[in-house]
Write an enzyme that holds these catalytic residues in place. Structure first.
Site, mmCIF file in Angstrom:
data_model
loop_
_atom_site.group_PDB
_atom_site.id
_atom_site.type_symbol
_atom_site.label_atom_id
_atom_site.label_comp_id
_atom_site.label_asym_id
_atom_site.label_seq_id
_atom_site.Cartn_x
_atom_site.Cartn_y
_atom_site.Cartn_z
ATOM 1 N N THR B 150 0.823 -1.211 0.000
ATOM 2 C CA THR B 150 0.000 0.000 0.000
ATOM 3 C C THR B 150 0.858 1.262 0.000
ATOM 4 O OG1 THR B 150 -1.701 -1.193 1.200
ATOM 5 C CG2 THR B 150 -1.797 1.203 1.301
ATOM 6 N N GLY B 189 2.379 -2.799 8.555
ATOM 7 C CA GLY B 189 2.667 -3.076 9.960
ATOM 8 C C GLY B 189 4.113 -3.498 10.140
ATOM 9 N N GLU B 433 -7.165 -5.953 4.013
ATOM 10 C CA GLU B 433 -7.353 -7.191 3.227
ATOM 11 C C GLU B 433 -8.554 -7.088 2.297
ATOM 12 O OE1 GLU B 433 -5.277 -9.648 2.876
ATOM 13 O OE2 GLU B 433 -3.975 -8.546 4.248
#
Lengths: 672, 672
Positions: B150, B189, B433
């Site tokens: 992303t 993350g 997701e």
């Protein structure tokens, strides 16, 4: 610490400028309509500027501070505002300028409960002498007071409150006690750390007899040292979802003694010999509780949703995602019907609830004038209307903020977007000042009572409940028919549940069981009742407002959209009541999509018209210039976790494994 | 610092014990059904105990820590778990024990993306040699990797991703660049502070030609010093709603050079001379993406809602409010029909989605076995089903958690309740997701395609879309009829929108416009499709499960409640399609209330059966002993704002005014 990353030209800023060029109406005029006139707009801007330009009120962005920093900053700012900024600029409570304070205040401020609950309650419950003594002290922050009603074990059910104030004739004092852990006062704002007094609601006991809830002024901290007084255990209740800057507190009192004079005795008094004297009806108390509820929706819910719309719509106009037309360029997400379907109805909700709310404020002002003359005949109606309105608006606006937040995809989760903050600010409005479900039931109780009366015996605005159902003429999507559709639904809903209640109780079921078993439908009927009020009030406003044709058209479209969107998301209710047919519903769905398409080019202009300053939103996604990505990066650099290039504390735990990794990889390299 | 406040006996603990005595079924057996057998329950308890008893994994309650403390603690714990606890106890990924890890892990843990995305992607995209090199390093935390896909400006639309990897023949390196601010990697993350490597998805460029997205391993921090490498700007993106312990990061790369071998080249390769070789279909990549989506709902949504139900139902059993019967005692809020109507359907959702989800996992396992044999014919179906299931479950469970939270009144806002934490944990599952709206549209695209085919050409589970509508026989509230009702609705919904799409495109409207204009209905049809799957799967489970009669009855009641509650909250959809009549709807509403009443005495037992330990919930409201008020007070004492009896920083700002107040009040006193 971080390298500068900047584009020569921000595509996003160019895109939002184009949106503004494409808007088909004069934005400034819509701002005036929103504010209630050109002069009000100017006054508001003056006040907002006064606050925003003040260097004392500057602070780092909220999303970069710890809770403790936020609390300290908010307290400092509020003390400055109430003691310096406001008096130095001759701004007095009740002045026209004061109306615009909620737009001018820093995003986080403290002492609000002191201002909007402690002070008004002294006025409502105190005798003239008591008001003369306490009010100036409170206004000057010489004392800071909490409104200590809610307990750990009881909120909505006031009669359940356990704190006791026992009269001690010998010393002419009340002895305040929390008999159990659950009797501890819990939640009051400002109470944990800042307050040195509390207006404690407690069960009055004289000679072993209970006299119910009364209001007492209890000093809880020393005025010199600020230390808690003997018998007082007081502190902050900890972190919450929302209002993190505020020291919501706990207060446990054990044999805390206060002078007899500290019972606020406008309505009832305890004489030195213990005689209890009732001076006025408790019903008057309700009048002042309604006050808070009438004024809450605007600043605590509607303005919050308006900000969320501003953020989400501006962002959706510059965020590009995917190709609508396979050969074409990447398009703004706002060009997707589904995104319009999420966001534009929220805009409609802002307008509907804002103007309907102003209608209630007017009704309430008329009521207060009557009450001053001793006439409280409208109390039940204004209570039922304001209770369900508070419940419905807080629910609709909370849902709307969450829709806006999720419509911003991943960035909507970032605190830098400002959206989680708005959600945490708005969602408590569903619970404080009357839990929504409890409020709906109170309204329903009134409605069921009305349903058993004759139209002539009911207030004009309620009579439709028992009058014949009206026919719709022409298209379902006309504003007139929307009113009829909602009025009919509300009437049928209330009549239906009333009939059910009667049938069950005629069968011999106890009333409390009947009520419990019907409660799901009772809540539905209260919701439909308040919806017909909102639609009706919004249509009246749109019809009567004086403005140019393009603005009128936008307002009409928003009004129609509001009604149709509600119908489309609750179609089952209308179909079950037989008010609408499946064919009507299809038409309503199609018309909604057409309205979205029609409003789309004006969407950025409509949120611009709310006229929120960038600093009142603290949102990287919602700033006026649309330069979202550079703003997000600039904000991220301020994250406390980025103070050093290597976070030493966490690195310490990983280091041994990483050094192994280095050795293995260097071994691989040297072998090659 | 605070005085001890404690009751001799907690009424609340007594109340919850009574609830347990009144439950009409063996709780332990339901736990076994939930776990999938007695042995699984035992195994789970063993693993949970291993983790919970470990002194290294103890830490202060989350709601008393700053974000920075939470990040550090979570990193420390995770490093210990993956490097010590797991290997020292012989627990290996893929083992039966591993299945229970999500229940055993500390509430906040880091390095999760390293484990569930970085490592699996190396396996999916890497050649045998690459896997052999990187996998052991990653498993041992010798390197820590982020999955960097992303970007600031692009998420769902993968083709929009802007980061470039340009092949430099001379040096045999790829040169990684983020050409714009919006091209910066954003969100991954573990990336901000902990990772020293990243699996970067970038657009491959060879000799000026673009080859689309490929996966590259890029080292971003030095393995000795942990300092960012030259050309790398990396850090934490700041505070978020949820996952506060995790260092979601930004990563800006300018001329970062990596060796040619760092392109993961299982599916495609760049030869030293710049020749591009495609080795396998990209469709295989989807297979592994589905993997994550199939496994996500259980731990990230369903278990979260199960915890929220546990908290809200236990609290509602001990919280007393008001009198149902005017002469009687104060009652538990769970005795109110409205409270049951909020909470018990959420319990039904937990069961429905749990067992439907296990059905999808089984389907997916069968698919993987086929894929291993080169057969991916079921890919489209499993993709459509898992996409809409993930969307629907994340939505239903998020809504459910919020219902549970608000049903706890004021205390539901307190972080000490654990509920805001659960909400912030679950709501992101609507976006990560695969953003839900995007997923529904993908499912709808498949359904519309199916609607144009013959039943014989469709998978068995989809054929009903084009088969004749079935009649319901007998009562609408039978489980068989619920299946028919949802299947008919899904079929009519898909057929309806397909017809509309065809009509519009026959009129000459471009396909992308047709699609956009129909998108609201397309999403609806995907929702109804997945609902018929969930209902069908839950009914199958309930019918087939082997258990004692009382458990069977509870499961049947929950199953029926799930279907009826959905019908009652979405009645418009069923009425418009003509699948149900207004009369059916009335019956559905009445039956729902009856089921609530019937399930009420078992509610505490049903949540007990989820078997969450107190420390896995960190909730003062949801602890097993029901002693809610003492727990809330004990937690509040730990608030960082209560470190001293007087908060000096805030007192400093108020002190001058308070001293004035002291003088005035002392003046008043001395005059008296």
């Amino acid at each position: 610490m971080f390298s500068t990353v900047k584009d020569d030209m921000s595509i996003e800023s160019t895109l939002i400028s184009k949106e503004r060029k494409n808007a088909k109406f004069p934005v400034e005029e819509l701002t005036n309509v929103w504010d209630g006139g050109k002069e009000e707009t100017e006054l508001r801007r003056k006040i907002v500027k006064l606050f925003e330009d003040d260097p004392v009120l500057k602070s780092p962005p909220i999303c970069t501070m710890t809770r403790e920093e936020r609390f300290t900053k908010a307290t400092r700012k509020s003390a400055y505002i109430y003691r310096n900024l406001i008096p130095n600029n001759g701004l007095h409570p009740g002045s026209r300028e004061f109306e615009h304070f909620s737009r001018a205040m820093p995003i986080e401020n403290n002492l609000l409960v002191h201002m909007i609950a402690f002070i008004p309650c002294i006025k409502s419950f105190g005798s003239q002498e008591q008001v003369a003594k306490w009010l100036p002290l409170a206004l000057n922050l010489n004392i800071i007071g909490a409104y200590a009603q809610t307990e750990l074990g009881h909120g909505s059910f006031l009669r359940g409150i356990e704190t006791e104030a026992t009269f001690d004739k010998k010393t002419q004092e009340f002895v305040i006690n929390c008999p159990k852990v659950s009797s501890m006062k819990w939640w009051p704002g400002d109470m944990g750390l800042n307050a040195n007094h509390a207006l404690v609601m407690a069960n009055l006991i004289i000679d072993g007899k209970e006299y119910g809830m009364h209001a007492f002024i209890v000093q809880i901290r020393d005025l010199s040292t600020h230390m808690p007084l003997p018998g007082v255990t007081v502190g902050d209740i900890g972190s919450k979802m929302g209002f993190e800057a505020i020291d919501n507190g706990f207060l446990y009192m054990k044999n805390v003694r206060i002078p007899r004079e500290n019972l606020l005795n406008k309505n009832s008094e305890v004489k030195p010999d213990g005689t209890y004297v009732k001076k006025a009806s408790d019903r008057l108390m309700y009048g002042s509780m309604v006050n808070l509820r009438v004024n809450l929706p605007k600043s605590q819910a509607i303005d919050v949703l308006a900000k969320a719309c501003t953020i989400a719509i501006r962002y959706s106009a510059v965020r590009r995602q995917g190709l609508l037309n396979p050969g074409g360029a990447e398009v703004a997400v706002l060009d997707y019907t589904l995104q319009q379907h999420k966001l534009i109805p929220q805009l409609a909700t802002v307008y509907a609830t804002k103007f309907a709310g102003e209608g209630i404020i007017k009704k309430h002002q008329a009521f207060l004038q009557n009450m001053a003359k001793g006439n409280i005949s409208d109390l039940a109606e204004i209570h039922a209307l304001s209770a369900s309105f508070k419940a419905s608006v807080s629910e609709q606006c909370t849902e709307g903020v969450e829709v806006c937040r999720r419509a911003c995809g991943g960035h909507g989760y970032s605190q830098a977007s400002g959206l989680p903050f708005l959600l945490c600010k708005i969602t408590p409005s569903c619970t404080y000042e009357g839990e929504n479900t409890v409020l709906y039931l109170q309204t329903a109780r009134y409605l069921v009572k009305c349903a058993s009366k004759q139209a002539a015996d009911l207030p004009e605005s309620i009579a439709f409940l028992v009058q014949p159902i009206q026919d719709m003429k022409g298209s379902i999507t006309s504003l007139d028919n929307l009113i009829i559709c909602f009025k009919n639904s509300a009437a049928l809903c209330v009549q239906g549940v009333s009939k059910k209640v009667n049938e069950m109780s005629n069968k011999g079921l106890a009333m409390h069981e009947v009520w419990n078993k019907s409660s799901v439908q009772l809540v539905k009927s209260a919701k439909m009742y308040v919806m017909q009020y909102i639609i009706g009030a919004f249509v009246s406003f749109v019809t009567e407002v004086k403005c140019s044709e393009p603005i009128k058209e936008i307002l009409q479209d928003l009004c129609c959209l509001y009604g149709l969107h509600y119908i489309n998301t609750h179609s089952g209710e209308f179909l079950k009541l037989g008010v609408l047919s499946a064919h009507h519903c299809t038409l309503a769905e199609e018309t909604e999509i057409q309205l979205l398409e029609k409003l789309r080019p004006n969407a950025v202009g409509i949120v611009d018209a709310f006229d929120f300053t960038d600093s009142s939103m603290e949102s990287c996604l919602g700033a006026y210039d649309g330069n979202v990505y550079e703003r997000l990066f600039d904000m991220a650099k301020l994250s406390p976790l980025n103070k050093e290039k290597v976070h030493q504390e966490s690195y310490r735990h990983l280091r041994p494994f990483l050094l192994e990794g280095r050795d293995i990889l260097e071994g691989v390299k040297s072998k090659n």
